[in-house]
Design a protein around this motif. Structure first.
Motif, PDB file in Angstrom:
ATOM      1  N   ALA A 154       0.296  -1.281   0.067  1.00 14.34           N
ATOM      2  CA  ALA A 154      -0.058  -0.036  -0.177  1.00 14.34           C
ATOM      3  C   ALA A 154       0.631   1.506   0.184  1.00 14.34           C
ATOM      4  CB  ALA A 154      -0.989  -0.171   1.128  1.00 14.34           C
ATOM      5  N   GLY A 155       2.324   0.897   0.342  1.00 13.82           N
ATOM      6  CA  GLY A 155       2.643   2.300   0.125  1.00 13.82           C
ATOM      7  C   GLY A 155       3.818   2.522  -1.301  1.00 13.82           C
ATOM      8  N   ARG A 156       3.614   1.842  -1.979  1.00 16.63           N
ATOM      9  CA  ARG A 156       4.729   2.156  -2.792  1.00 16.63           C
ATOM     10  C   ARG A 156       4.218   2.969  -4.005  1.00 16.63           C
ATOM     11  NH1 ARG A 156       4.414  -3.867  -3.942  1.00 16.63           N
ATOM     12  NH2 ARG A 156       6.704  -5.271  -2.106  1.00 16.63           N
ATOM     13  N   PRO A 157       5.140   4.169  -4.747  1.00 15.19           N
ATOM     14  CA  PRO A 157       4.461   5.007  -4.848  1.00 15.19           C
ATOM     15  C   PRO A 157       4.506   4.236  -6.656  1.00 15.19           C
ATOM     16  CG  PRO A 157       6.355   5.648  -3.840  1.00 15.19           C
ATOM     17  CD  PRO A 157       6.615   4.130  -4.027  1.00 15.19           C
ATOM     18  N   PHE A 158       3.208   4.654  -7.727  1.00 19.50           N
ATOM     19  CA  PHE A 158       3.144   3.903  -9.320  1.00 19.50           C
ATOM     20  C   PHE A 158       2.865   5.305  -9.778  1.00 19.50           C
ATOM     21  CE2 PHE A 158      -0.775   4.512  -5.952  1.00 19.50           C
ATOM     22  CZ  PHE A 158      -1.519   4.932  -7.241  1.00 19.50           C
ATOM     23  N   LEU A 159       3.056   4.939 -10.994  1.00 18.22           N
ATOM     24  CA  LEU A 159       2.179   6.001 -12.154  1.00 18.22           C
ATOM     25  C   LEU A 159       1.482   5.154 -12.750  1.00 18.22           C
ATOM     26  CD1 LEU A 159       5.547   6.031 -14.717  1.00 18.22           C
ATOM     27  CD2 LEU A 159       5.060   7.071 -12.583  1.00 18.22           C
ATOM     28  N   ARG A 160       0.535   5.909 -13.171  1.00 12.66           N
ATOM     29  CA  ARG A 160      -0.891   5.817 -12.918  1.00 12.66           C
ATOM     30  C   ARG A 160      -1.357   6.889 -14.875  1.00 12.66           C
ATOM     31  NH1 ARG A 160      -5.699   7.245  -8.841  1.00 12.66           N
ATOM     32  NH2 ARG A 160      -4.646   9.255  -8.975  1.00 12.66           N
ATOM     33  N   TYR A 161      -1.697   5.588 -15.206  1.00 14.37           N
ATOM     34  CA  TYR A 161      -1.886   6.417 -16.853  1.00 14.37           C
ATOM     35  C   TYR A 161      -2.626   6.413 -16.843  1.00 14.37           C
ATOM     36  CZ  TYR A 161       2.846   4.385 -17.322  1.00 14.37           C
ATOM     37  OH  TYR A 161       4.842   4.383 -17.013  1.00 14.37           O
ATOM     38  N   HIS A 162      -3.052   7.928 -17.603  1.00 12.23           N
ATOM     39  CA  HIS A 162      -5.069   8.528 -17.908  1.00 12.23           C
ATOM     40  C   HIS A 162      -5.389   7.808 -19.680  1.00 12.23           C
ATOM     41  CE1 HIS A 162      -6.689  10.021 -14.498  1.00 12.23           C
ATOM     42  NE2 HIS A 162      -5.095   9.536 -14.051  1.00 12.23           N
ATOM     43  N   GLY A 163      -4.874   7.120 -20.308  1.00 10.72           N
ATOM     44  CA  GLY A 163      -4.954   6.873 -21.920  1.00 10.72           C
ATOM     45  C   GLY A 163      -3.656   6.164 -22.608  1.00 10.72           C
ATOM     46  N   GLU A 164      -4.085   5.446 -23.407  1.00  8.93           N
ATOM     47  CA  GLU A 164      -2.663   4.814 -24.154  1.00  8.93           C
ATOM     48  C   GLU A 164      -1.781   6.248 -24.711  1.00  8.93           C
ATOM     49  OE1 GLU A 164      -2.533   1.711 -25.377  1.00  8.93           O
ATOM     50  OE2 GLU A 164      -4.412   1.331 -24.119  1.00  8.93           O
ATOM     51  N   ILE A 165      -0.389   5.636 -24.467  1.00 14.76           N
ATOM     52  CA  ILE A 165       0.265   6.522 -25.138  1.00 14.76           C
ATOM     53  C   ILE A 165       1.674   6.111 -25.532  1.00 14.76           C
ATOM     54  CG2 ILE A 165       2.344   7.397 -23.838  1.00 14.76           C
ATOM     55  CD1 ILE A 165       0.818   8.179 -21.348  1.00 14.76           C
ATOM     56  N   GLY A 166       2.619   6.729 -26.723  1.00 11.25           N
ATOM     57  CA  GLY A 166       3.105   6.228 -27.260  1.00 11.25           C
ATOM     58  C   GLY A 166       4.323   7.707 -27.638  1.00 11.25           C
ATOM     59  N   ASN A 167       5.274   6.839 -28.837  1.00 11.81           N
ATOM     60  CA  ASN A 167       6.379   7.925 -29.007  1.00 11.81           C
ATOM     61  C   ASN A 167       6.068   9.276 -30.003  1.00 11.81           C
ATOM     62  OD1 ASN A 167       8.746   6.072 -27.324  1.00 11.81           O
ATOM     63  ND2 ASN A 167       9.397   5.624 -29.316  1.00 11.81           N
ATOM     64  N   ASP A 168       5.130   9.362 -30.619  1.00 18.96           N
ATOM     65  CA  ASP A 168       4.189   9.874 -30.884  1.00 18.96           C
ATOM     66  C   ASP A 168       3.013  10.647 -30.349  1.00 18.96           C
ATOM     67  OD1 ASP A 168       5.989   9.327 -33.184  1.00 18.96           O
ATOM     68  OD2 ASP A 168       5.078   7.573 -33.581  1.00 18.96           O
ATOM     69  N   SER A 169       2.548  10.025 -29.076  1.00 23.30           N
ATOM     70  CA  SER A 169       1.558  10.576 -28.852  1.00 23.30           C
ATOM     71  C   SER A 169       0.822  10.457 -27.667  1.00 23.30           C
ATOM     72  CB  SER A 169      -0.137   9.526 -29.029  1.00 23.30           C
ATOM     73  OG  SER A 169       0.305   8.522 -28.789  1.00 23.30           O
ATOM     74  N   GLY A 196       0.195  11.762 -23.653  1.00 27.28           N
ATOM     75  CA  GLY A 196      -1.056  11.277 -22.717  1.00 27.28           C
ATOM     76  C   GLY A 196      -0.161  11.721 -20.750  1.00 27.28           C
ATOM     77  N   LEU A 197      -1.998  11.828 -20.146  1.00 23.74           N
ATOM     78  CA  LEU A 197      -1.258  11.623 -18.838  1.00 23.74           C
ATOM     79  C   LEU A 197      -1.044  10.997 -18.165  1.00 23.74           C
ATOM     80  CD1 LEU A 197      -2.362  14.132 -16.542  1.00 23.74           C
ATOM     81  CD2 LEU A 197      -4.646  13.220 -16.223  1.00 23.74           C
ATOM     82  N   VAL A 198      -0.284  11.241 -17.202  1.00 18.93           N
ATOM     83  CA  VAL A 198       0.468  10.308 -16.182  1.00 18.93           C
ATOM     84  C   VAL A 198       0.692  11.054 -14.608  1.00 18.93           C
ATOM     85  CG1 VAL A 198       3.403   9.020 -16.400  1.00 18.93           C
ATOM     86  CG2 VAL A 198       2.446   9.181 -17.860  1.00 18.93           C
ATOM     87  N   GLU A 199       0.787  10.535 -14.082  1.00 16.18           N
ATOM     88  CA  GLU A 199       0.417  10.392 -12.897  1.00 16.18           C
ATOM     89  C   GLU A 199       1.725  10.356 -12.166  1.00 16.18           C
ATOM     90  OE1 GLU A 199      -4.229  12.168 -11.287  1.00 16.18           O
ATOM     91  OE2 GLU A 199      -3.677  10.253 -11.389  1.00 16.18           O
ATOM     92  N   PHE A 200       1.730  10.838 -11.287  1.00 15.86           N
ATOM     93  CA  PHE A 200       2.906   9.816 -10.941  1.00 15.86           C
ATOM     94  C   PHE A 200       2.379   9.801  -9.595  1.00 15.86           C
ATOM     95  CE2 PHE A 200       5.872  10.347  -6.615  1.00 15.86           C
ATOM     96  CZ  PHE A 200       6.902   9.269  -7.202  1.00 15.86           C
ATOM     97  N   CYS A 201       2.428   8.899  -8.172  1.00  9.36           N
ATOM     98  CA  CYS A 201       1.573   8.671  -6.733  1.00  9.36           C
ATOM     99  C   CYS A 201       1.987   7.939  -6.266  1.00  9.36           C
ATOM    100  CB  CYS A 201      -0.096   8.071  -7.438  1.00  9.36           C
ATOM    101  SG  CYS A 201      -0.969   8.932  -8.451  1.00  9.36           S
TER     102      CYS A 201
END
Length: 269
Positions: free
Chosen positions: A163-178, A180-185
Motif C-alpha cells: 500500500a505504500g509503494r509509489p506508482f505511475l497511473r496512466y490515463h489513456g494510451e501513450i506512444g512515442n508519437d502521442s 497522454g496524462l501520466v500521474e506519479f502517485c
C-alpha cells in the motif's frame, strides 16, 4: 589558418554533410575551430576529425544527438558505460517489438499466447501526493526516475507494504508519437508528520480491489502485462477503470532479466 579545413573539406573527410556540421555546431556537439566574424564561414581543425567520426559511428546505431554530446564529453570509461547502457536499452526495445509482432502473428494464426497469472488484492483507502504531466512514452523515464528515487526512500513517511509503494497511473494510451496524462502517485502516512511539497497535489485513493500482474525486466517493454489483464477481465466479464497503475518493485537498472521489476494493476469496479 593554413592548417584549418573548410567546412566542405572537413565534411568530406568526416563523411558528414555541411548541413549536418551546421546542425552539430548549433547543438554545441561539434563547433568549428574558427568562425569568420565577417562572413560567418566555419573552419575546422584536423584534430576534430576523431570526434566527428565518433559522432558518425554513434549516429549509425541511432543514438540521439543530445545523448551523443553527453557521451563524447565523458571520460573514456564513463563514455563506454553510457554507450553500453544505451545499447542495452535498444536491445530491450527490439525484444519488445519482437514479442509484440509474435503476439500479433499468433492471434492472426489463431494460436494461444501464454499470459501472466493475474492476482487480486484489497487496497486500503490512501492519501496520495500526486505530480502529473502530459508525456510521450520516451519521456516517462526522465519524468519518473527522480521521483521514484526520492519518494521511494525514507524521506517521506508512507504506509507499510504494498500500500505504500509509489506508482505511475496512466490515463489513456501513450506512444512515442502521442502523449497522454501520466500521474506519479506517492501514498503518504498522514500521521507521519508535516508534508511540504507545494508543487504536488494531495489526492485520495478510495479503498477497493485491484487485479495485477508481475512483470520481469526481460518483458518490461512489452505489452504482455496489459494483454494479460485485458484477457483476464474479458474471460470473467469483470469491469475495471482501466487507468493502469505501474508499481515498481526495484530499480530496473540494478535488476537481472528474470527479476520482477514492476506490477501492472487496474482497479476493479
Amino acid at each position: 589558418m593554413t592548417d584549418l579545413l573548410t567546412i566542405g573539406a572537413f565534411a568530406r573527410l568526416a563523411r558528414l554533410s555541411p548541413k549536418a556540421l551546421r546542425l552539430y555546431d548549433e547543438m554545441n556537439l561539434l563547433p568549428p575551430a574558427r568562425v569568420d566574424p565577417d562572413t560567418g564561414y566555419r573552419w575546422y581543425s584536423p584534430d576534430q576529425l576523431d570526434r566527428a567520426r565518433q559522432v558518425v559511428q554513434l549516429r549509425r546505431i541511432e543514438m540521439p544527438l543530445p545523448r551523443i554530446r553527453t557521451v563524447l564529453d565523458l571520460p573514456p570509461e564513463a563514455a563506454a558505460a553510457e554507450v553500453r547502457a544505451y545499447w542495452e536499452e535498444q536491445e530491450r526495445e527490439w525484444r519488445a517489438k519482437q514479442e509484440l509482432a509474435g503476439f500479433f502473428l499468433d492471434r492472426l494464426a489463431g494460436k494461444e499466447t501464454p499470459m501472466y497469472d493475474v492476482s487480486v488484492r484489497e487496497m486500503p483507502a490512501r492519501t496520495l501526493l500526486v505530480a502529473s504531466e502530459h508525456l510521450t512514452a520516451d519521456r516517462i523515464g526522465a519524468f519518473a526516475a527522480p521521483l521514484f528515487a526520492f519518494f521511494g526512500g525514507p524521506a517521506v513517511p508512507r504506509p507499510e507494504g504494498s500500500a505504500g509503494r509509489p506508482f505511475l497511473r496512466y490515463h489513456g494510451e501513450i506512444g512515442n508519437d502521442s502523449d497522454g496524462l501520466v500521474e506519479f502517485c506517492c501514498p503518504i502516512d498522514p500521521d507521519g508528520g508535516e508534508i511540504a511539497f507545494p508543487e504536488m497535489t494531495l489526492s485520495t485513493d478510495d479503498a477497493g480491489r485491484e487485479a495485477y500482474v508481475t512483470v520481469p525486466k526481460a518483458n518490461m517493454m512489452t505489452a504482455l502485462g496489459a494483454e494479460s489483464l485485458h484477457r483476464w477481465l474479458t474471460d470473467r466479464d469483470v469491469q475495471a477503470d482501466w487507468k493502469p497503475r505501474q508499481i515498481f518493485l526495484c530499480d530496473p537498472g540494478q535488476a537481472g532479466l528474470d527479476d520482477p521489476v514492476f506490477e501492472l494493476a487496474v482497479r476493479l469496479r
